[in-house]
Design a protein around this motif. Sequence first.
Motif, PDB file in Angstrom:
ATOM      1  N   ALA A  93     -16.453  69.290  19.650  1.00 49.27           N
ATOM      2  CA  ALA A  93     -16.369  68.390  20.796  1.00 49.27           C
ATOM      3  C   ALA A  93     -14.981  67.753  20.810  1.00 49.27           C
ATOM      4  CB  ALA A  93     -17.451  67.329  20.690  1.00 49.27           C
ATOM      5  N   ILE A 113     -20.519  69.197  28.838  1.00 46.84           N
ATOM      6  CA  ILE A 113     -21.307  68.919  27.645  1.00 46.84           C
ATOM      7  C   ILE A 113     -22.672  69.605  27.752  1.00 46.84           C
ATOM      8  CG2 ILE A 113     -22.393  67.066  26.297  1.00 46.84           C
ATOM      9  CD1 ILE A 113     -20.057  65.264  27.228  1.00 46.84           C
ATOM     10  N   THR A 149     -21.402  69.139  13.819  1.00 52.22           N
ATOM     11  CA  THR A 149     -20.475  68.698  14.867  1.00 52.22           C
ATOM     12  C   THR A 149     -19.090  68.448  14.302  1.00 52.22           C
ATOM     13  OG1 THR A 149     -22.329  67.507  15.824  1.00 52.22           O
ATOM     14  CG2 THR A 149     -20.176  67.043  16.741  1.00 52.22           C
ATOM     15  N   PRO A 193     -15.007  64.271  23.673  1.00 55.60           N
ATOM     16  CA  PRO A 193     -16.092  64.502  24.627  1.00 55.60           C
ATOM     17  C   PRO A 193     -16.366  63.330  25.548  1.00 55.60           C
ATOM     18  CG  PRO A 193     -17.001  64.069  22.465  1.00 55.60           C
ATOM     19  CD  PRO A 193     -15.521  64.188  22.291  1.00 55.60           C
ATOM     20  N   THR A 194     -16.052  62.138  25.133  1.00 57.54           N
ATOM     21  CA  THR A 194     -16.492  61.011  25.959  1.00 57.54           C
ATOM     22  C   THR A 194     -15.352  60.154  26.482  1.00 57.54           C
ATOM     23  OG1 THR A 194     -16.807  59.641  24.011  1.00 57.54           O
ATOM     24  CG2 THR A 194     -18.721  60.837  24.791  1.00 57.54           C
ATOM     25  N   GLN A 204     -17.267  66.092  33.136  1.00 55.75           N
ATOM     26  CA  GLN A 204     -17.265  66.058  31.685  1.00 55.75           C
ATOM     27  C   GLN A 204     -18.691  66.254  31.152  1.00 55.75           C
ATOM     28  OE1 GLN A 204     -15.092  62.666  30.655  1.00 55.75           O
ATOM     29  NE2 GLN A 204     -14.708  63.311  28.571  1.00 55.75           N
ATOM     30  N   ARG A 205     -19.638  65.603  31.805  1.00 58.50           N
ATOM     31  CA  ARG A 205     -21.011  65.721  31.336  1.00 58.50           C
ATOM     32  C   ARG A 205     -21.589  67.107  31.602  1.00 58.50           C
ATOM     33  NH1 ARG A 205     -23.513  60.459  33.753  1.00 58.50           N
ATOM     34  NH2 ARG A 205     -21.530  60.284  34.836  1.00 58.50           N
ATOM     35  N   GLN A 238     -11.315  69.410  26.243  1.00 60.08           N
ATOM     36  CA  GLN A 238     -10.683  68.145  26.590  1.00 60.08           C
ATOM     37  C   GLN A 238     -10.505  67.990  28.110  1.00 60.08           C
ATOM     38  OE1 GLN A 238      -7.105  67.739  24.340  1.00 60.08           O
ATOM     39  NE2 GLN A 238      -6.978  65.541  24.591  1.00 60.08           N
ATOM     40  N   ILE A 286     -16.858  71.664  23.620  1.00 58.16           N
ATOM     41  CA  ILE A 286     -16.647  70.792  24.774  1.00 58.16           C
ATOM     42  C   ILE A 286     -15.141  70.598  24.865  1.00 58.16           C
ATOM     43  CG2 ILE A 286     -17.032  68.502  25.720  1.00 58.16           C
ATOM     44  CD1 ILE A 286     -19.562  68.386  23.923  1.00 58.16           C
TER      45      ILE A 286
END
Lengths: 378, 325
Positions: free
Chosen positions: B178, B165, B208, B181-182, B161-162, B97, B95
């Motif tokens: 990731a 993912i 992860t 990721p959020t 972004q989602r 940036q 995922i």
Amino acid sequence: MSQLLEAIDLVKRFPVRSKGRKKLLHAVDGLNFHIDAGETVGLVGESGCGKSTLVRLLTRTLDSTSGHVRFRGQGIGLIAARAMADHPLRREIQMVFQDPTDSLNPRYTARQTIAEAVHLLTDTRGWAAIDSAVEVAAAQVGLPPELLDRYPHQLSGGQKARVGIARAIVVKPRLLVLDEPTAALDVSVQAVILQLLDRLKREMAMSFLFVSHDLNVVRLLCDRVMVMYLGQIVESGPAREVFARPLHPYTRALIASLPGGHGNDADLLVGGDPQSPIDPDAHRCRLFGRCPRGAERCQTQAPPLREISRGRSAACHFVAPTEREVFIDAALTVHKLHLPPARRAALTTEFDRVADMARQVQSVRLPDDTAPAPQFRP
Amino acid sequence: MSALLEIDKLSLEFRTRSGIVRALENVSLQLPEGGSLGLVGESGSGKSVLSFAVLGIQDAAATITGGTIRFAGTDLLADGGSAMKTMRGRELAMIFQNPRVALNPIRQVGRQIEDVLLRHTALRGAAARARAIECLADVRIPDPERRYSAYPFELSGGMCQRVMIAIALACKPRLLIADEPTTGLDVTTQAAIMRLIRDLGREKGMATLLITHDLGLARDFCDKLAVMHAGHIVEVGPTETLFRTPAHPYTAQLVRATPVGQERLENLASIPGNLPDLRRGDLPPCRFSERCELRSPACATPLPNLVVSPGHLVGCHHPQARSSP
Ligand SMILES: Nc1ncnc2c1ncn2[C@@H]1O[C@H](COP(=O)(O)OP(=O)(O)OP(=O)(O)O)[C@@H](O)[C@H]1O
Ligand SMILES: Nc1ncnc2c1ncn2[C@@H]1O[C@H](COP(=O)(O)OP(=O)(O)OP(=O)(O)O)[C@@H](O)[C@H]1O
Ligand code: SF4
Ligand SMILES: [Mg+2]
Ligand SMILES: [Mg+2]
């Protein structure tokens, strides 16, 4: 404080296709608000609620469907997004974009990017002067000078974000609009940037519209906060008060879901999908379906944004009316008058004015308060 | 437990017009099957460069000057990275940036998920489409059927972004990298996505590598943490140990700089000084030494790799607190 920017009934609808039919996505749905000179306003709300769209309308990079935007009293809503690049106001409103990679020219080094803004938008002339302005701005955002001659692909995410912020502040705008400026920054750099913004506000009376998901940051930095949900403002007020005593169920849910917060679980949003922003039902509260307080009435009547107490507004049927509202209702009933919600706002202002006068009158000492009691000589 | 990902003494440099940037030096990391490792450190410390190196997608100006990267026993750097190419996307997913840049701007997002499914799974036609919509729903994109045919510019930052993912998770990879990721997602969506990643980790044994500057998130999510500073890994260890008894002075400062319900802006601590210029010929062995309060003459000699306790390593001449027994 004087109003710097004002939005009136601002609307943006995007044409979309859904199941083969043309429909409208209501991204920004009738917003009214203002930003004062020297004020920092935070804008929070769920992903996709329309924050970036609003930002693009205000900075005139996107044309609105209807409504007005006034900047220092001048209508700017009608300046076409394309003409804004050459408009004298461009210098006064600067923007930091949500995705720094998107907004930096890949062919310019960091130095060239910042210098271009100085050259186009300020009166600084001469390479030496421009260069020193660039270096000052870079130092302010904590960007080490050796990175200035790098291209965007040679910089890390947080370094690019700082180039974007340096480019915006170097112009010394009156209004700086920041869309998630600290998302890519680590805590240490974030502290530098927040303290810088705070200083710019105090020293140059710069105003900010600060879009962020980070409620903690908004609480620390902003004077006032506006909470958005599906294209509408559902609550606004002084940041500290709103976080200490949220009125709207959505704001309460936001605060309750903060990690490590002391929120109440009963405030959390209930499961269920958010309503679609496409052709939403105008007679239903947008939060209905996820709202822990939702009731019959919320399905048939959309709650207007009401001023609950001085400077605090919320759009929910269940925010208890204040004494002031009860008083106004009583006055209207006695005189058999009916006013639409938008007009009632004028009455609350009037009510506050009367209250202020009453307070002044109260503090004025009348002659007979102070005069010694008459003395009677026998 | 054998390591799924094993990075050993990796060094990487970038050639630039103004000199060579020594972006990674002697970086070693292990990540077991199903494990979760947090990679933290301030902006510019080399977190993204390291993850790009694992995926073999670094800049043309980059050269790996030493070290190895093994994934499930295979040397990813052998044969000019050919092994990596076959695994990327299926066994190894990332995922990024910058979601918008990573997505194809002129292809519907649902199709982009389908592309991955067609390439790496047996799903075809309507089944692939249905699975793509399911993937969108998994990452909490409202109205996934309609969003299937949206283009990236029609989506908000958080939705892009989602989608990113969703693409990464579509093939249920064995290793997910990731990178932030959020960030930019609201707390509720953030929690939902981290739960999704954790569940996949538990069910499918997905490992992860979480890169983040949000120490709170790393603390909630990761078993182990690796702290990066200026291209070095300065400390590795179990998450709680690093939070409670950080051994490296930089880790200690990082932990201290994390705001927890700070009342005033002035109280936010920043870490004094900057990362050193990575082009310098005279970089000291400890790249933190110029910012360090504990520096002594010993710090100019090669760094030790001290074991504070089993699994807790630190590269510093004056490690701070010992782990409590
Ligand atoms: N060009 C477009 N065409 C169609 N729909 C669009 C377009 N741009 C935005 N939208 C839609 O408008 C809504 C609001 O998007 P916006 O980018 O303003 O959200 P946001 O609040 O900034 O979210 P985030 O926090 O995720 O960045 C979303 O539903 C989005 O899909
Ligand atoms: N192509 C390149 N040429 C030269 N230097 C580069 C290049 N790519 C990255 N760098 C440098 O390498 C260092 C590490 O960058 P990296 O992107 O890995 O940082 P990061 O830890 O991911 O930071 P952030 O949290 O800001 O994303 C930075 O100083 C960056 O400027
Ligand atoms: S090695 Fe020395 S300079 Fe480096 S962190 Fe440890 S004490 Fe500080
Ligand atoms: Mg946005
Ligand atoms: Mg990065």
